[in-house]
Design an enzyme around this catalytic site. Structure first.
Site, PDB file in Angstrom:
ATOM      1  N   SER A 230       1.654  -9.690  -1.015  1.00  0.00           N
ATOM      2  CA  SER A 230       1.384  -8.250  -0.951  1.00  0.00           C
ATOM      3  C   SER A 230       1.536  -7.660   0.447  1.00  0.00           C
ATOM      4  O   SER A 230       1.726  -6.459   0.593  1.00  0.00           O
ATOM      5  CB  SER A 230      -0.017  -7.973  -1.487  1.00  0.00           C
ATOM      6  OG  SER A 230      -0.966  -8.751  -0.788  1.00  0.00           O
TER       7      SER A 230
ATOM      8  N   GLU B  93      -9.606   6.093   3.049  1.00  0.00           N
ATOM      9  CA  GLU B  93     -10.490   5.048   3.563  1.00  0.00           C
ATOM     10  C   GLU B  93      -9.611   3.834   3.805  1.00  0.00           C
ATOM     11  O   GLU B  93      -8.562   3.686   3.185  1.00  0.00           O
ATOM     12  CB  GLU B  93     -11.585   4.722   2.545  1.00  0.00           C
ATOM     13  CG  GLU B  93     -11.201   3.720   1.452  1.00  0.00           C
ATOM     14  CD  GLU B  93     -10.120   4.204   0.497  1.00  0.00           C
ATOM     15  OE1 GLU B  93      -9.945   5.429   0.385  1.00  0.00           O
ATOM     16  OE2 GLU B  93      -9.429   3.364  -0.120  1.00  0.00           O
TER      17      GLU B  93
ATOM     18  N   LYS C 298       0.806  -1.226   0.000  1.00  0.00           N
ATOM     19  CA  LYS C 298       0.000   0.000   0.000  1.00  0.00           C
ATOM     20  C   LYS C 298       0.840   1.278   0.000  1.00  0.00           C
ATOM     21  O   LYS C 298       0.459   2.294  -0.567  1.00  0.00           O
ATOM     22  CB  LYS C 298      -0.935   0.008   1.213  1.00  0.00           C
ATOM     23  CG  LYS C 298      -2.033  -1.042   1.152  1.00  0.00           C
ATOM     24  CD  LYS C 298      -3.058  -0.719   0.098  1.00  0.00           C
ATOM     25  CE  LYS C 298      -4.237  -1.693   0.109  1.00  0.00           C
ATOM     26  NZ  LYS C 298      -5.127  -1.473  -1.055  1.00  0.00           N
TER      27      LYS C 298
END
Lengths: 268, 399
Positions: B381, B114, B92
């Protein structure tokens, strides 16, 4: 001539400002909506905006969001909303009805099928919050084919170029969102609205309604001085919420608030 | 148009994508698009981004040959792209660094985000702390409860976490609330969307910031093995880690691409979060894409053990990759993902995030049916530290 345009023409002759209440269809119960629409007319509504419930109402504040949630408890669908309009039309053929909602329920029905069903039910205008003209040519064609007025929002952030583009696509009236924010916010600036309305009127002769932030007789009167129509939503929907479960009180309370706004608008 | 040239000028990937927002946001989104198009080609901006990715995030992340797992499965060789080793523990941050640098160039002083699992919220709070920007993170009440540690991390980093109690109280509702905040504060606020969804330019912009994963992996795998992989596997919620891995391989036709959605309790139960496998096209959160919706067009509640995959939509580029057949999308259940979680942990000493465990589970299914000289490249990830409570409670333990 559309029922919306005829209504504005008549009000213009009488030098009156249109009063457009908004309520969410199916809130708090499906059987409240049609009586509530008649109550709105009896207390001064010139046009009714009927909210189509959606699970993710991104442009709405908490009040109208909760109204959608209440309506969806009973699965009030777009088909149900059209049935409500059809029932309303049985005893009212003069008050224009504008559906206001989000694209996805229309998308799943299909644009052409929706436009046909809406016209058959007696809908006069459709305001779809999340479809700008850039994405809307197919929908626009479907609405025009059924002589339904496509109603568009304009915002404080709309540039002159966007105002031209949107007013070129719209008919009936345009709806100016009086503030940066969601429905039910309260930071209204009449001066700023008045300046922006002048800019909008430079591009179009269509009537301009103003909404977001109009909650009582005073704010209605202030906006009525500069706008062709005032739209009131969250303040009415709050009263529906307050009296949920007691339909006579909903009708009395909403009617009372709307009639004080009507009087404020009509006062010399 | 070639897949690599998409989206078109209006943000469309075939019939998907676009800009479906209320009028108030049209101009701010256009302002963002102009800034993004300008800076994504600006050498000074790119140099600043690269330096941050290297020194702050710790890039390049390595590729790791999971030899024991490969041997046990008895088929294809499994390589993991280690995004779990990034600062903040997931992919991220690649995107939040990019968007935060963009926000600063645009003169915005406040960022909002968010978050579902909390990883994007943490990554946003992290870059906000570093750049001295005010930060507000919206998080569904349900997610905040199952990711308590991440909520605390965000608060430590100076962010304000606002829990959202409307709708299903998960990621989609957090996104609605962030959009509402943005509408009301567009003048000073930059909205950092965490995935490749939302109105154009977000799907393209987030992809471009995440494509560093695939660019590195494409070079690394060739350096290590002398060839391209046979298939790429990545989990898909909104789809940002998957697009980041896939995109630089789009024109390598011999490389298959498999996106793994969350089948939750099983696709047949309806309790899942797999719009590509079991949904249909519609419009939500600013773009047209595959959605989980009912016959009235209402968005339905989703379910996945992993908060990061618990979303009813998916990035529009994935929708188009599915329709064109360039990528294939499958789904893995909660139980299968958990099994993969334990297996990787025990065999390789790597605790994967529950999201990434879905990709591992798919590799476990596929590898035995492949030859030993074939290669599966999986995007790991994120790391699983944040999921300790979820996994423990599944096993009846309380930490």
């Amino acid at each position: 001539m559309s029922r919306i345009t005829a209504t504005f023409d008549k009000l213009r002759e009488q030098d009156k400002t249109a009063l457009i209440p908004f309520v969410t269809a199916g809130d708090p119960q499906p059987d409240v909506t049609v009586p509530l629409m008649h109550t709105l007319v009896e207390n001064g509504a010139d046009i009714i905006e009927l909210g189509v419930p959606f699970s993710d109402p991104m442009a709405d504040g908490p009040v109208i969001q909760r109204a959608s949630e209440r309506a969806l408890v009973n699965h009030t669908s777009l088909h149900d909303v059209l049935d409500m309009v059809r029932e309303f039309r049985r005893s009212n053929s003069h008050t224009p009805v504008v559906l206001m909602g989000y694209l996805n329920p229309i998308e799943i029905m299909g644009y052409a099928e929706f436009a046909q069903a809406a016209a058959d039910a007696g809908v006069d205008g459709v305001l779809t919050v999340d479809i700008p003209p850039e994405e809307g040519s197919e929908m626009l064609a479907a609405l025009r084919a059924q002589e339904i007025d496509p109603i568009y929002l304009l915002a404080p952030t709309s540039t002159a170029e966007r105002i031209r583009r949107i007013t070129a696509s719209a008919s009936g009236f345009v709806y100016y969102v009086s503030l940066k924010g969601v429905t039910g916010a309260s930071n209204l600036d009449v001066e700023a609205v008045s300046r922006k309305l002048a800019e909008i009127r430079a591009s179009t002769d269509m009537p301009v309604g103003v909404g977001f932030g109009i909650k009582d007789a005073d704010t209605a009167r202030a906006m009525g001085r500069v706008a062709d129509a005032v739209v009131v939503g969250s303040a009415l929907v709050s009263r529906v919420e307050e009296h949920a479960g007691d339909t006579p009180r909903i009708l009395a309370s909403v009617g009372e608030l709307l009639s004080t706004m009507r009087q404020a608008l009509d006062a010399p | 148009m070639r897949l690599t040239e998409l989206p078109d000028a209006a943000g469309h990937f075939g019939p998907y994508g676009g800009v479906f927002v209320a009028e108030t946001l049209m101009e701010p989104i256009d302002e963002l698009r102009r800034a993004y198009e300008k800076y994504i080609q600006d050498p000074a901006f790119l140099a600043e981004l690269d330096a941050d990715l290297q020194h702050y995030v710790g890039r390049p992340s390595p590729i790791y040959h999971a030899e024991r797992l490969s041997r046990e499965l008895g088929g294809a060789q499994i390589y993991l792209k280690r995004e779990d080793l990034n600062h903040t523990g997931a992919h991220k941050v690649n995107n939040t660094i990019g968007q935060a640098l963009l926000a600063r160039r645009m003169g915005k002083t406040r960022i909002i985000a968010e978050t579902g699992a909390g990883q994007h919220g943490v990554a946003s709070a992290t870059v906000a702390a570093r750049l001295g920007l005010e930060c507000v993170v919206y998080m569904g009440e349900v997610d905040a409860a199952r990711q308590e540690a991440n909520v605390y991390r965000m608060r430590l980093l100076g962010a304000e976490v606002r829990t959202v109690s409307s709708g299903s109280k998960t990621l989609k509702d957090a996104l609605n609330e962030a959009m509402r905040d943005w509408v009301a504060n567009v003048d000073n606020t930059f909205y950092i969307i965490g995935t490749v969804a939302g109105p154009h330019p977000y799907p393209a912009m987030v992809r471009d910031f995440q494509a560093v994963i695939g660019r590195e992996a494409r070079a690394q795998i060739q350096q290590m093995t002398g060839r391209l992989p046979d298939a790429l596997i990545a989990c898909v919620g909104g789809g940002s880690n998957a697009i980041g891995l896939f995109h630089p391989f789009l024109e390598d036709e011999q490389v298959a691409m498999i996106g793994v959605e969350a089948a939750g309790d099983g696709l047949e139960t309806g309790h899942h979060a797999a719009p590509l496998c079991a949904g249909k096209p519609g419009v939500l959160h600013g773009n047209r894409t595959y959605l989980m919706e009912d016959s009235d067009g209402q968005i339905v509640e989703t379910h996945s053990i992993s908060a990061g995959l618990d979303y009813p939509g998916v990035g529009p580029e994935h929708a188009w990759l599915k329709d064109t057949g360039r990528a294939r999308y499958v789904a893995v259940t909660d139980d299968q993902a958990l099994e993969a979680f334990h297996r990787l942990t025990r065999i390789e000493g790597i605790i994967p995030a529950l999201e990434s465990s879905h990709a591992i589970a798919q590799a476990i299914k596929m590898a035995p049916e492949m030859r030993r000289d074939q290669i599966l490249l999986i995007n790991l990830s994120g790391r699983g530290d944040k999921d300790m409570h979820t996994v423990a409670s599944r096993e009846g333990l309380k930490l």
